[in-house]
Motif scaffolding. Structure first.
Motif, short mmCIF file in Angstrom:
data_model
loop_
_atom_site.label_atom_id
_atom_site.label_comp_id
_atom_site.label_asym_id
_atom_site.label_seq_id
_atom_site.Cartn_x
_atom_site.Cartn_y
_atom_site.Cartn_z
N GLY A 168 0.76 -1.12 0.41
CA GLY A 168 -0.97 -0.19 0.23
C GLY A 168 1.00 0.94 0.14
O GLY A 168 0.70 2.40 -0.55
N TRP A 169 1.61 1.13 0.84
CA TRP A 169 2.80 2.41 0.46
C TRP A 169 3.31 2.88 -0.74
O TRP A 169 3.12 3.72 -1.24
N THR A 170 3.26 2.15 -1.52
CA THR A 170 3.69 1.46 -3.22
C THR A 170 2.56 2.73 -4.25
O THR A 170 2.84 3.49 -4.70
N ARG A 171 1.60 2.93 -3.68
CA ARG A 171 0.39 3.77 -4.61
C ARG A 171 -0.12 4.90 -3.91
O ARG A 171 -0.97 5.70 -4.38
N SER A 172 0.70 5.21 -2.77
CA SER A 172 0.76 7.18 -2.38
C SER A 172 1.71 7.72 -2.10
O SER A 172 2.97 7.49 -3.23
N PRO A 173 0.70 9.02 -3.35
CA PRO A 173 2.15 10.30 -3.41
C PRO A 173 3.06 10.35 -2.74
O PRO A 173 3.59 10.59 -3.79
N HIS A 174 3.72 9.80 -1.95
CA HIS A 174 4.16 10.39 -1.14
C HIS A 174 5.36 8.85 -0.77
O HIS A 174 6.56 9.25 0.47
N PHE A 175 4.75 7.74 -1.44
CA PHE A 175 5.46 6.68 -1.34
C PHE A 175 7.21 6.87 -1.62
O PHE A 175 8.08 6.84 -0.70
N THR A 176 7.59 8.09 -2.32
CA THR A 176 9.01 8.53 -2.57
C THR A 176 10.12 8.85 -0.78
O THR A 176 10.95 8.25 -0.76
N ARG A 177 9.23 9.99 -0.29
CA ARG A 177 9.63 10.85 1.06
C ARG A 177 9.51 9.31 2.15
O ARG A 177 10.67 9.18 2.79
N ALA A 178 8.18 8.31 1.92
CA ALA A 178 8.70 7.40 3.09
C ALA A 178 9.63 6.36 2.92
O ALA A 178 9.78 6.06 3.78
N PHE A 179 9.67 6.45 1.44
CA PHE A 179 10.53 5.06 1.59
C PHE A 179 12.14 6.16 2.25
O PHE A 179 12.62 5.68 2.72
N ALA A 180 12.47 6.87 1.59
CA ALA A 180 13.45 7.83 2.29
C ALA A 180 13.54 7.55 3.62
O ALA A 180 14.16 7.60 3.93
N ILE A 181 12.38 8.42 4.31
CA ILE A 181 12.71 8.21 5.63
C ILE A 181 12.99 6.74 6.02
O ILE A 181 13.92 6.58 7.81
N ALA A 182 12.27 5.64 5.18
CA ALA A 182 12.51 4.10 6.19
C ALA A 182 13.99 4.10 5.63
O ALA A 182 14.51 3.05 6.98
N ILE A 183 14.46 4.62 4.94
CA ILE A 183 16.15 4.50 4.72
C ILE A 183 16.52 4.23 5.73
O ILE A 183 17.51 3.97 6.43
N VAL A 184 16.31 5.70 6.11
CA VAL A 184 17.57 6.05 7.24
C VAL A 184 17.29 5.87 8.99
O VAL A 184 17.68 5.58 9.17
N LEU A 185 15.70 5.45 8.94
CA LEU A 185 16.16 4.83 9.63
C LEU A 185 15.15 3.51 9.57
O LEU A 185 13.99 3.61 9.25
N PRO A 186 15.71 2.66 10.13
CA PRO A 186 15.12 1.20 9.82
C PRO A 186 14.10 0.67 10.52
O PRO A 186 14.24 0.45 11.63
N VAL A 187 12.71 1.99 10.24
CA VAL A 187 12.43 1.51 10.95
C VAL A 187 11.05 0.34 10.42
O VAL A 187 9.70 -0.40 10.87
#
Length: 236
Positions: A168-187
């Protein structure tokens, strides 16, 4: 007097006709059968079986290496371990890089353990650099594999519930931002997210920039931080 509204086929509006009900009854077993066939096919899929068994195999290999290390004396002290790594010469870093990158692409062993092991085996700076090279290489490969193979491979490697949760994250228009945050913070499981990013329209340059700029923070905080604490707490 209450007047019933009729639909175009003469049935009461808002109520399914007998034909619709028959169609539902006819389709339900077929749908269930297809779902069962899909589940059975996944259970018999060699790659899916390997993905399920690989963590157990990795655990067994790890236990075997620990037993050998204790028996041979390599793991009886940190000095002995580092002396053994030094005796391997260039093969020590090469093997570590290959295994660490492979663990990012395919769940052979928990990648977090290797990230912690890097600074312990090779020292704080050198071990963190090796972690960075291996993890970035594996993450870039994940994106390329997903881009050329697609979602079908991802569903064979990772549990279906986990894939559905983050798809479902990939369908969000903000996926790129969410992906970047997930890479910086291993959540989140970033290995899976790297695969899923390859199925989106994210540009290769954007992905590379996120990985190369975002990974160091997580590796320093997680790998170097935890390894430092362990070395301080565990008498070795």
């Amino acid at each position: 007097m209450r007047v019933s509204r009729l639909g175009s086929d003469g049935t009461r509006a808002g109520r399914p006709s007998a034909r619709d009900a028959d169609d539902v009854r006819a389709e339900t077993p077929a749908t269930a059968a297809r779902a069962d066939e899909s589940h059975t096919a996944r259970r018999r899929d060699p790659l899916a079986i390997a993905a399920r068994l690989s963590p157990l195999l990795g655990l067994a290999v790890s236990i075997g290496l620990v037993w050998w290390g204790l028996d041979s004396g390599v793991l009886r002290s940190l000095a002995n371990l580092q002396a053994f790594i030094d005796s391997l010469g260039a093969w020590g870093p090469i093997v570590f890089l290959i295994v660490s990158a492979a663990a990012v692409v395919f769940p052979i062993v928990p990648g977090g353990l290797l990230v912690i092991a890097g600074p312990v085996l090779f020292g704080a700076i050198e071990g963190t650099v090796y972690n960075y090279i291996a993890v970035c290489a594996g993450s870039l490969l994940n994106f390329l594999i997903a881009r050329h193979v697609g979602l079908a491979l991802i569903e064979r490697i990772f549990p279906a519930r986990l894939v559905d949760k983050y798809l479902g994250w990939t369908r969000s228009p903000h996926f790129t931002r969410a992906f970047a945050i997930a890479i910086v913070l291993p959540v989140a499981p970033d290995d899976l997210l790297c695969y899923l990013a390859g199925t989106t329209r994210m540009r290769w340059g954007t992905y590379v920039a996120i990985i190369l700029l975002g990974k160091p923070w997580a590796l320093v905080a997680y790998g170097l931080g935890i390894s430092t604490v362990l070395l301080q707490l565990v008498p070795w």
